[in-house]
Design a protein around this motif. Structure first.
Motif, mmCIF file in Angstrom:
data_model
loop_
_atom_site.group_PDB
_atom_site.id
_atom_site.type_symbol
_atom_site.label_atom_id
_atom_site.label_comp_id
_atom_site.label_asym_id
_atom_site.label_seq_id
_atom_site.Cartn_x
_atom_site.Cartn_y
_atom_site.Cartn_z
ATOM 1 N N ASP A 1 0.859 -1.291 -0.043
ATOM 2 C CA ASP A 1 -0.071 -0.119 -0.059
ATOM 3 C C ASP A 1 0.822 1.237 0.049
ATOM 4 O O ASP A 1 0.482 2.279 -0.822
ATOM 5 C CB ASP A 1 -1.103 0.025 1.198
ATOM 6 C CG ASP A 1 -0.406 -0.445 2.565
ATOM 7 O OD1 ASP A 1 0.952 -0.920 2.596
ATOM 8 O OD2 ASP A 1 -0.986 -0.028 3.484
ATOM 9 N N TRP A 2 1.946 1.212 0.854
ATOM 10 C CA TRP A 2 2.681 2.420 0.832
ATOM 11 C C TRP A 2 3.660 2.653 -0.402
ATOM 12 O O TRP A 2 3.827 3.745 -0.871
ATOM 13 C CB TRP A 2 3.762 2.465 2.224
ATOM 14 C CG TRP A 2 2.895 2.293 3.356
ATOM 15 C CD1 TRP A 2 3.494 1.794 4.655
ATOM 16 C CD2 TRP A 2 1.818 3.071 3.676
ATOM 17 N NE1 TRP A 2 2.424 1.923 5.516
ATOM 18 C CE2 TRP A 2 1.380 2.660 5.207
ATOM 19 C CE3 TRP A 2 0.816 3.809 3.191
ATOM 20 C CZ2 TRP A 2 0.233 3.079 5.727
ATOM 21 C CZ3 TRP A 2 -0.241 4.278 3.710
ATOM 22 C CH2 TRP A 2 -0.583 3.977 5.178
ATOM 23 N N GLN A 3 3.960 1.606 -1.052
ATOM 24 C CA GLN A 3 4.615 1.780 -2.387
ATOM 25 C C GLN A 3 3.784 2.483 -3.389
ATOM 26 O O GLN A 3 4.152 3.093 -3.994
ATOM 27 C CB GLN A 3 4.990 0.276 -2.764
ATOM 28 C CG GLN A 3 6.302 -0.333 -1.886
ATOM 29 C CD GLN A 3 6.871 -1.387 -2.471
ATOM 30 O OE1 GLN A 3 8.061 -1.305 -3.242
ATOM 31 N NE2 GLN A 3 6.461 -2.492 -2.281
ATOM 32 N N ILE A 4 2.718 2.017 -3.218
ATOM 33 C CA ILE A 4 1.612 2.443 -4.196
ATOM 34 C C ILE A 4 1.378 4.020 -3.916
ATOM 35 O O ILE A 4 1.186 4.796 -4.867
ATOM 36 C CB ILE A 4 0.354 1.761 -4.350
ATOM 37 C CG1 ILE A 4 0.562 0.374 -4.874
ATOM 38 C CG2 ILE A 4 -0.672 2.277 -5.495
ATOM 39 C CD1 ILE A 4 1.254 0.079 -6.057
ATOM 40 N N PHE A 5 1.177 4.298 -2.441
ATOM 41 C CA PHE A 5 1.143 5.913 -2.382
ATOM 42 C C PHE A 5 2.236 6.577 -2.851
ATOM 43 O O PHE A 5 2.261 7.570 -3.345
ATOM 44 C CB PHE A 5 0.920 6.076 -0.879
ATOM 45 C CG PHE A 5 -0.266 5.884 -0.287
ATOM 46 C CD1 PHE A 5 -1.147 4.942 -0.553
ATOM 47 C CD2 PHE A 5 -0.763 6.862 0.526
ATOM 48 C CE1 PHE A 5 -2.469 4.783 -0.123
ATOM 49 C CE2 PHE A 5 -2.027 6.565 1.280
ATOM 50 C CZ PHE A 5 -2.802 5.721 0.893
ATOM 51 N N CYS A 6 3.466 6.052 -2.739
ATOM 52 C CA CYS A 6 4.665 6.732 -3.046
ATOM 53 C C CYS A 6 4.702 6.848 -4.859
ATOM 54 O O CYS A 6 5.301 7.815 -5.520
ATOM 55 C CB CYS A 6 6.118 5.843 -2.766
ATOM 56 S SG CYS A 6 6.289 5.996 -1.053
ATOM 57 N N ALA A 7 4.207 5.535 -5.531
ATOM 58 C CA ALA A 7 4.159 5.491 -6.798
ATOM 59 C C ALA A 7 3.224 6.544 -7.391
ATOM 60 O O ALA A 7 3.647 7.528 -8.422
ATOM 61 C CB ALA A 7 3.533 4.287 -7.396
ATOM 62 N N ALA A 8 2.192 6.938 -6.870
ATOM 63 C CA ALA A 8 1.167 7.846 -7.087
ATOM 64 C C ALA A 8 1.726 9.187 -7.366
ATOM 65 O O ALA A 8 1.266 9.901 -8.112
ATOM 66 C CB ALA A 8 -0.113 7.692 -6.144
ATOM 67 N N ILE A 9 2.734 9.490 -6.624
ATOM 68 C CA ILE A 9 3.430 10.986 -6.549
ATOM 69 C C ILE A 9 4.704 10.950 -7.275
ATOM 70 O O ILE A 9 5.204 12.158 -7.059
ATOM 71 C CB ILE A 9 3.413 11.566 -5.206
ATOM 72 C CG1 ILE A 9 4.080 10.817 -4.122
ATOM 73 C CG2 ILE A 9 1.715 11.736 -4.769
ATOM 74 C CD1 ILE A 9 4.377 11.404 -2.984
ATOM 75 N N ALA A 10 5.060 9.879 -7.739
ATOM 76 C CA ALA A 10 6.693 9.669 -8.255
ATOM 77 C C ALA A 10 6.551 10.016 -9.773
ATOM 78 O O ALA A 10 5.479 10.083 -10.365
ATOM 79 C CB ALA A 10 7.035 8.513 -8.043
ATOM 80 N N ILE B 1 4.971 -0.071 -9.323
ATOM 81 C CA ILE B 1 3.826 -0.681 -9.770
ATOM 82 C C ILE B 1 4.306 -2.190 -10.359
ATOM 83 O O ILE B 1 3.571 -3.281 -9.944
ATOM 84 C CB ILE B 1 2.928 -0.008 -10.799
ATOM 85 C CG1 ILE B 1 2.486 1.093 -10.086
ATOM 86 C CG2 ILE B 1 1.918 -1.084 -11.573
ATOM 87 C CD1 ILE B 1 1.767 2.000 -10.974
ATOM 88 N N ALA B 2 5.336 -2.206 -10.841
ATOM 89 C CA ALA B 2 5.852 -3.692 -11.533
ATOM 90 C C ALA B 2 6.174 -4.592 -10.448
ATOM 91 O O ALA B 2 5.873 -5.661 -10.423
ATOM 92 C CB ALA B 2 6.888 -3.543 -12.482
ATOM 93 N N ASP B 3 6.970 -3.965 -9.433
ATOM 94 C CA ASP B 3 7.233 -4.712 -8.297
ATOM 95 C C ASP B 3 6.169 -5.155 -7.673
ATOM 96 O O ASP B 3 6.189 -6.278 -7.321
ATOM 97 C CB ASP B 3 8.242 -3.836 -7.346
ATOM 98 C CG ASP B 3 9.616 -3.463 -7.989
ATOM 99 O OD1 ASP B 3 9.696 -4.382 -8.943
ATOM 100 O OD2 ASP B 3 10.358 -2.593 -7.474
ATOM 101 N N VAL B 4 5.184 -4.295 -7.288
ATOM 102 C CA VAL B 4 4.259 -4.968 -6.385
ATOM 103 C C VAL B 4 3.216 -5.991 -7.315
ATOM 104 O O VAL B 4 2.800 -7.062 -6.993
ATOM 105 C CB VAL B 4 2.983 -3.653 -6.038
ATOM 106 C CG1 VAL B 4 2.016 -4.246 -5.153
ATOM 107 C CG2 VAL B 4 4.092 -2.888 -5.143
ATOM 108 N N ALA B 5 3.198 -5.860 -8.654
ATOM 109 C CA ALA B 5 2.354 -6.595 -9.483
ATOM 110 C C ALA B 5 3.265 -8.034 -9.414
ATOM 111 O O ALA B 5 2.457 -9.161 -9.352
ATOM 112 C CB ALA B 5 2.254 -6.135 -10.810
ATOM 113 N N LYS B 6 4.438 -8.028 -9.684
ATOM 114 C CA LYS B 6 5.508 -9.187 -9.639
ATOM 115 C C LYS B 6 5.266 -10.104 -8.506
ATOM 116 O O LYS B 6 5.147 -11.369 -8.441
ATOM 117 C CB LYS B 6 6.761 -8.706 -9.757
ATOM 118 C CG LYS B 6 7.766 -9.997 -10.052
ATOM 119 C CD LYS B 6 8.983 -9.203 -10.127
ATOM 120 C CE LYS B 6 9.488 -8.164 -9.213
ATOM 121 N NZ LYS B 6 11.175 -7.926 -9.500
#
Ligand SMILES: *[C@@H]1O[C@H](CO)[C@@H](O)[C@H](O)[C@H]1NC(C)=O
Ligand SMILES: *[C@@H]1O[C@H](CO)[C@@H](O)[C@H](O)[C@H]1NC(C)=O
Ligand SMILES: *[C@@H]1O[C@H](CO)[C@@H](O)[C@H](O)[C@H]1NC(C)=O
Ligand SMILES: *[C@@H]1O[C@H](CO)[C@@H](O)[C@H](O)[C@H]1NC(C)=O
Length: 679
Positions: A623-632, A641-646
């Motif tokens: 969840d926190w990685q996606i929060f960071c992704a959203a503003i990166a 996103i690729a890492d979380v999907a993997k």
């Protein structure tokens, strides 16, 4: 001929043949079957969590905890029986050829003997804007059967549930009944000793389970011992239309509740049968609110006179419910792909049932609430720092749901049931009890929860235009903001939401949440016409953020980055609270900080993503990685996103195990996967 051979190796079921089934868009660790509330939460395990790789024929479904739940499917083709769901003894498993999921559906395609195809669709409807439908704790299973070899076959279809649905205590005595209403047959199963608001192994110990189907010609039913009933079907293709009168323990000759349908001669045109499974509880929650401690009914009780009326509506509503769910499926799919591509759609699509499945609508039409269970950590009720990471899915689907999650908190704390001046962590140490913490001894996370509440309430008002809500709660919002003014420049030794990592002083990311919370208060003040407060809070927030950029950032590092704690050059972490500045459009933090973090994350990226922080380099949270992704920046966003999907697709990773410290078990925080869609 394809077939799955299962053997037991050190307690794990392993598929010996190479995988025959496709998995689209990916193979998740757990496949949702009937996932609709904390107590109707039946999954099929695929991963290293005890699963068989995701093949419905050959293994039992489980409750979210991993405890087995009897749900069987058999098909008899020209006199020979095969299993298409579960692992009944002495029946050959049919072969699964495909699994596919959408936000609301799990679809299995299974072939029996190369002769017929069985397409099983599990639909757990999501209707976030239609509370009447969303309040029903029911899920569909539809089964389509057709011939695939050009010949016609004599086919009979069978399914049953066990009494494991009715309690988490297998030695508890179950009781059951069978009824017909309005062309629908239903099996009803319940724990004989009803224990309101109690759980055993996270199962509800009260309420009734209903398994229903259309009362068509060719339908037979029966209750009785599992091996007897399944054996009778395998031998005869039909059941005795009889009831087992010996109410007994769930695990005593395992009573099952079965249907058989004679499909007759089946050709290439598919036959279709619908089953629905649901849980009916009159009272859902105990709540200490404005009127003191009271029992809160399930919201569906406001729309339906009784259980049978509810199940009848649900069963006959399939077309409409399916249509609404399919519309949501398409919207999530196209919005996600447009926002960040196919990998991102994998995540949002999988998160939808999981996030909603931790919640349930309760109360009355006049005054209703959305309650949430902190599934898979400690079972707390209405945990603020679980609602907060889950909240993006609610802003995205219907912001009113955020209000319904916050309302019980306002009610409890504004009625004087909580002694601390900072915001409460949860409303009860175990779901379904929202009995509060009158002693003030909840798990203290003062900055975290004050910040979360201010951020969520403003995000809700911005999306709904409901400024009256801000006015109504202004005094307590200001009380929480005052706490942030006192404590967020130099946070005391506190827990953040990542409580497993322990206490820490001067946490950079926590301080940032507090400061954005103060700026949120300034905007709240502005929206309700408290201009002096608005001015004061924004000037404090700007003063703090100026200082924070010196205190919390290591400017000498190459590349520079935020530290985990002030002045500690060897530390770093995911600066996920920066997301709030974009969510609220507060523009408190300069763009240079966003750019700095985007440049930094790739330098500490590991196989599964970026570590949560330097206290443990193997831990991270999706969840926190996606929060960071959203503003990166875009490249860094896609890498996150690729890492979380993997990681979600366990079988594309090295050994198919969970990364240490992480489990993917029905956690509502996966609602955070929607973070990109609300900024
Ligand atoms: C909820 O509270 C009741 C007492 O009112 C208790 O019997 C029950 O065990 C509690 N439930 C849980 C899950 O702790
Ligand atoms: C927190 O950080 C400030 C500024 O660096 C420092 O003066 C203070 O001692 C720190 N607090 C603790 C308890 O270490
Ligand atoms: C601004 O807020 C601070 C902190 O809450 C308070 O001490 C101060 O009196 C306020 N100033 C004004 C002008 O309201
Ligand atoms: C810096 O952080 C590390 C890891 O959290 C910790 O072990 C160390 O004691 C900290 N150093 C200081 C000076 O606080």
């Amino acid at each position: 001929m394809r077939s799955v051979h299962l053997v037991t190796l050190g307690g794990l079921l392993v598929s010996l043949t190479s995988a025959q089934s496709t998995f689209t868009p990916t193979r998740p660790p757990s496949l949702p079957l009937a996932v609709k509330s904390p107590y109707l939460s039946t999954w099929f395990r695929a991963g290293s969590n005890g699963g068989n790789g995701g093949y419905l024929p050959g293994e039992w479904p489980t409750f979210w905890t991993g405890q087995y739940i009897g749900w069987a499917g058999l098909i008899r083709v020209d006199g020979k029986a095969f299993t298409w769901m579960g692992a009944p003894r002495d029946v050959e498993a049919a072969s699964q050829v495909a699994y596919e999921y959408t936000s609301t559906k799990s679809i299995f395609t299974i072939e029996a003997d190369g002769k017929v195809s069985v397409k099983v669709t599990f639909l757990s409807p999501l209707t976030p804007n239609d509370f009447k439908r969303q309040s029903l704790i029911f899920s569909y299973m539809s089964v389509e059967v057709s011939s695939i070899d050009g010949s016609e076959h004599e086919v009979q279809l069978y399914t049953d549930i066990s009494a494991e649905w009715a309690s988490g205590d297998l030695s508890a005595v179950a009781q059951w009944d069978f009824g017909t209403t309005d062309d629908i047959n239903y099996h009803k199963v319940w724990k004989q000793n009803q224990q309101h608001f109690s759980e055993v192994n996270d199962h509800a110990e009260w309420g009734s389970i209903y398994y229903s189907t259309d009362a068509d010609d060719g339908l037979t039913y029966q209750s009785g011992a599992d091996t007897d009933i399944r054996g009778a079907f395998a031998a005869n293709g039909k059941l005795a239309n009889s009831k087992d009168g010996n109410f007994r323990a769930i695990n005593s000759n395992w009573p099952v509740f079965a249907y058989a349908v004679d499909l007759g001669s089946v050709g290439s045109a598919a036959t279709w049968n619908l089953f629905s499974i649901g849980l009916c509880q009159d009272d859902a929650i105990q709540f200490l609110g404005a009127d003191g401690l009271r029992n809160v009914p399930s919201l569906w009780k406001s729309y339906f006179s009784d259980d049978v009326a509810a199940l009848t509506f649900f069963h006959k509503d399939f077309d409409e419910s399916n249509k609404l769910s399919s519309e949501l499926d398409s919207k999530i799919d196209s919005d996600s792909k447009a926002a960040a591509g196919d990998n991102y759609a994998i995540l949002t699509t999988l998160a939808a049932r999981q996030a909603f499945g931790a919640t349930q609508l309760v109360g009355t039409e006049e005054k209703h609430y959305l309650f949430l269970k902190e599934i898979s950590s400690n079972g707390n009720t209405q945990t603020v720092d679980v609602i907060y990471p889950a909240s993006p899915i609610f802003y995205y689907t219907n912001p009113e749901l955020v209000k319904l999650l916050l309302d019980p908190h306002f009610e409890n704390q504004e009625s004087g049931h909580y002694p601390n001046k900072y915001a409460i962590h949860d409303l009860g140490s175990h779901y379904p009890n929202a009995t509060g913490h009158a002693d003030g001894n909840d798990e203290p996370m003062p900055i975290e929860e004050c910040g979360n509440n201010l951020i969520m309430v403003l995000a809700y008002a911005q999306r709904s235009g409901n400024n009256d809500y801000l006015k109504q709660h202004y005094p307590i919002l200001k009380q929480w903001a005052e706490y942030l003014v006192e404590d967020s420049l130099y946070p005391a030794e506190q827990l953040s939401t990542d409580d497993f990592a322990g206490h820490l002083i001067n946490q950079t990311n926590l301080a940032l949440k507090g400061m954005i919370g103060i700026e949120a208060m300034s905007q709240i003040s502005m929206l309700v016409g408290e201009d002096a407060d608005a001015e004061n809070y924004t000037s404090i927030a700007h003063d703090y953020i100026e200082k924070w950029q010196t205190l919390g950032i290591n400017h000498d590092a190459s590349p520079p980055h935020a530290n985990l704690a002030y002045g500690n050059a060897s530390t770093h972490g995911l600066l996920y609270n920066l997301y709030n500045d974009r969510l609220l459009n507060t523009n408190l933090v300069p763009q240079s900080v966003y750019d700095m973090q985007s440049a930094f994350y790739p330098t500490v990226r590991d196989t599964y993503g970026v570590p949560l922080d330097t206290r443990n380099r193997y831990w991270t949270k999706s969840d926190w990685q996606i929060f960071c992704a959203a503003i990166a920046g875009e490249e860094v966003r896609d890498a996150f996103i690729a890492d979380v999907a993997k990681w979600v697709d366990l079988y594309n990773t090295n050994d198919g195990t969970y990364p240490p410290g992480i489990e993917f078990r029905a956690r509502p925080v996966m609602g955070g996967m929607f973070a990109l869609l609300v900024v």
